[in-house]
Design a protein around this motif. Sequence first.
Motif, PDB file in Angstrom:
ATOM      1  N   MET A  40       1.814   1.713  -3.864  1.00 63.00           N
ATOM      2  CA  MET A  40       2.676   2.678  -3.200  1.00 63.00           C
ATOM      3  C   MET A  40       2.629   2.461  -1.687  1.00 63.00           C
ATOM      4  O   MET A  40       1.554   2.291  -1.109  1.00 63.00           O
ATOM      5  N   GLY A  41       3.806   2.491  -1.050  1.00 66.46           N
ATOM      6  CA  GLY A  41       3.873   2.275   0.381  1.00 66.46           C
ATOM      7  C   GLY A  41       3.813   3.569   1.161  1.00 66.46           C
ATOM      8  O   GLY A  41       3.691   4.670   0.603  1.00 66.46           O
ATOM      9  N   VAL A  42       3.923   3.419   2.481  1.00 65.41           N
ATOM     10  CA  VAL A  42       3.833   4.583   3.357  1.00 65.41           C
ATOM     11  C   VAL A  42       4.969   5.559   3.094  1.00 65.41           C
ATOM     12  O   VAL A  42       4.764   6.779   3.042  1.00 65.41           O
ATOM     13  N   TRP A  43       6.175   5.018   2.886  1.00 65.08           N
ATOM     14  CA  TRP A  43       7.316   5.912   2.685  1.00 65.08           C
ATOM     15  C   TRP A  43       7.186   6.719   1.408  1.00 65.08           C
ATOM     16  O   TRP A  43       7.677   7.851   1.332  1.00 65.08           O
ATOM     17  N   ASP A  44       6.517   6.164   0.403  1.00 62.08           N
ATOM     18  CA  ASP A  44       6.270   6.934  -0.822  1.00 62.08           C
ATOM     19  C   ASP A  44       5.381   8.138  -0.519  1.00 62.08           C
ATOM     20  O   ASP A  44       5.576   9.231  -1.063  1.00 62.08           O
ATOM     21  N   HIS A  45       4.401   7.944   0.360  1.00 67.94           N
ATOM     22  CA  HIS A  45       3.530   9.053   0.733  1.00 67.94           C
ATOM     23  C   HIS A  45       4.274  10.076   1.598  1.00 67.94           C
ATOM     24  O   HIS A  45       4.046  11.281   1.463  1.00 67.94           O
ATOM     25  N   VAL A  46       5.180   9.587   2.462  1.00 71.45           N
ATOM     26  CA  VAL A  46       5.976  10.512   3.281  1.00 71.45           C
ATOM     27  C   VAL A  46       6.821  11.408   2.384  1.00 71.45           C
ATOM     28  O   VAL A  46       6.849  12.640   2.545  1.00 71.45           O
ATOM     29  N   VAL A  47       7.503  10.804   1.425  1.00 71.84           N
ATOM     30  CA  VAL A  47       8.353  11.575   0.511  1.00 71.84           C
ATOM     31  C   VAL A  47       7.520  12.531  -0.326  1.00 71.84           C
ATOM     32  O   VAL A  47       7.882  13.699  -0.524  1.00 71.84           O
ATOM     33  N   ALA A  48       6.369  12.052  -0.817  1.00 74.96           N
ATOM     34  CA  ALA A  48       5.506  12.902  -1.638  1.00 74.96           C
ATOM     35  C   ALA A  48       4.993  14.098  -0.839  1.00 74.96           C
ATOM     36  O   ALA A  48       4.927  15.223  -1.362  1.00 74.96           O
ATOM     37  N   GLY A  49       4.624  13.879   0.430  1.00 77.14           N
ATOM     38  CA  GLY A  49       4.173  14.990   1.268  1.00 77.14           C
ATOM     39  C   GLY A  49       5.287  15.985   1.536  1.00 77.14           C
ATOM     40  O   GLY A  49       5.071  17.206   1.512  1.00 77.14           O
TER      41      GLY A  49
END
Length: 524
Positions: A1-10
């Motif tokens: 999982m990339g950074v943008w996946d974490h941004v969206v998840a947050g």
Amino acid sequence: MGVWDHVVAGFLAVLQSDPVLGIPIVLLMVLLGFLLGITVGATPGLAGPMAMAISLPILISIFGYSADALLPVLGFLIGIMKGATIGGAVPAILFNTPGTPDAFMTTLDGYPMAQKGEARRALRIAHFSSASGDTFSDIVLVVCAPFLAILVERYLDLPEKTALLILSLAFIASVIGNSVGKGIISMGLGLLAAMIATGEDFYPRLTLNQPALAEGIPIAAAILGVLILGEVFKALEDIYRGEAQAKPPEQTNVQGGAKSKDLRRLIPTIGRSAIIGTCIGALPGVGSTLAATLGYTSAKRRHANRPDANSPAFGEGAPEGIAATEAANSSVSGANLIPVLSLGIPGNAAAVFLILAMDSIGGFNPGPSVFQLGGGINEGALNPEMVMAFGIFTTMFIANGLNWTIGGIFMRWVGVMTRIPKARLLPIVLLLTLTAIYVQETSMVAVWITLFFGFLGYVMRRIRMSPLPFVIAFILGGNLEATARQAFAATGADPFFLFNSPIAFVFMALAIGVVAFNLRKPVS
């Protein structure tokens, strides 16, 4: 999982939280905290950290200790922090009563404007400047915190991290307050309190054979006692001695709104002060008072070099004075979370209570590992702590949105709060604080410990010793000891492990240099 996946998840963790009255609970908590923060900020004698301190134990008793409780609780605390920052301008402008030290600079031009019948204009300028500085600071936080955390995790090992913690404590003890010696004593007392009944020994340390201390000092009791009760005790004594103003001053005429071209003219001043405040806020322990002072001084110097015939002089109702001060002190709040999220080091009282919430609830340990992408057996999985970090960023931008939309309107509504005498408010704060401690700890021992540290905080203030180094050292003490033990073991029990690594050696040299340099300051 990339950074943008974490941004969206947050982002989704905030917007898809359990609804209450059809509103996601995290959004609702940010709104309620924001409104409470403005109200508290507009009330002389109260402050955002006071409201955060009282709210935290109550919130934990409502939401519990599960990881799902963290975002609603942090959302409420962040809302208070944001609201109190802009609310502090209300008493400074309307009544010449700075609720906090950094609001003093706002009174220099805000109150003269109010006396001229331009209070509404001054409030609008303060709101626009505060919201602009806060938004800029949050953008810098989102960009810089992950970057700094990645650098720390990549280049710093256990000895370097130990030296970095020592440097942070030395910096905080040296720059906070009017005396380096008092700052170091305050820090030493915090480390001493953190050592009680902790560590890896087979028997509790420093407990004086008291069973009540065998589990250590409750962190909420120590922090709330020193920061909140100490301030309440001192303020009550000031009122008793007649040193504090018990009667509210007369309100000035609230008229004269600022025009759009007036605000556009102030954008360069706001931009410069926002940069100053953000740089100051990113340093652990350097608070908004210094940022407000530097922002105001810089704008005053520029105004003197390039006089504007259409603008009054500073100190006589210059809009630039309000804009510079409010942009600078508001831009500290977001930047102050850069060391919190990337290093786990709180820089001011508001950040202390965010750290306390994270430690109390669990599921989120601020530090360099927060922004690590999953690897090894967790390859491809989301890092829940990074998701939580971007959830926190989302709540901060939501609070900024509330600031831009309803902040200015609510600021003007809560002006009536400035008329409540401190002699009535402070006993209520005292009662609520002790009640909140009992709700969280369910023990009278914790209440007595809180009162003891409240007396300690009172003594500190009476001898002009800042309690903030004590609090930050108390929070970081356990982490410092654990990191030092691990570094000592990893280097084969080398007693000079702090000086064998070039980076650690530089950090230790800087720690000594910071203390030595600040010893040259005149004691005020």
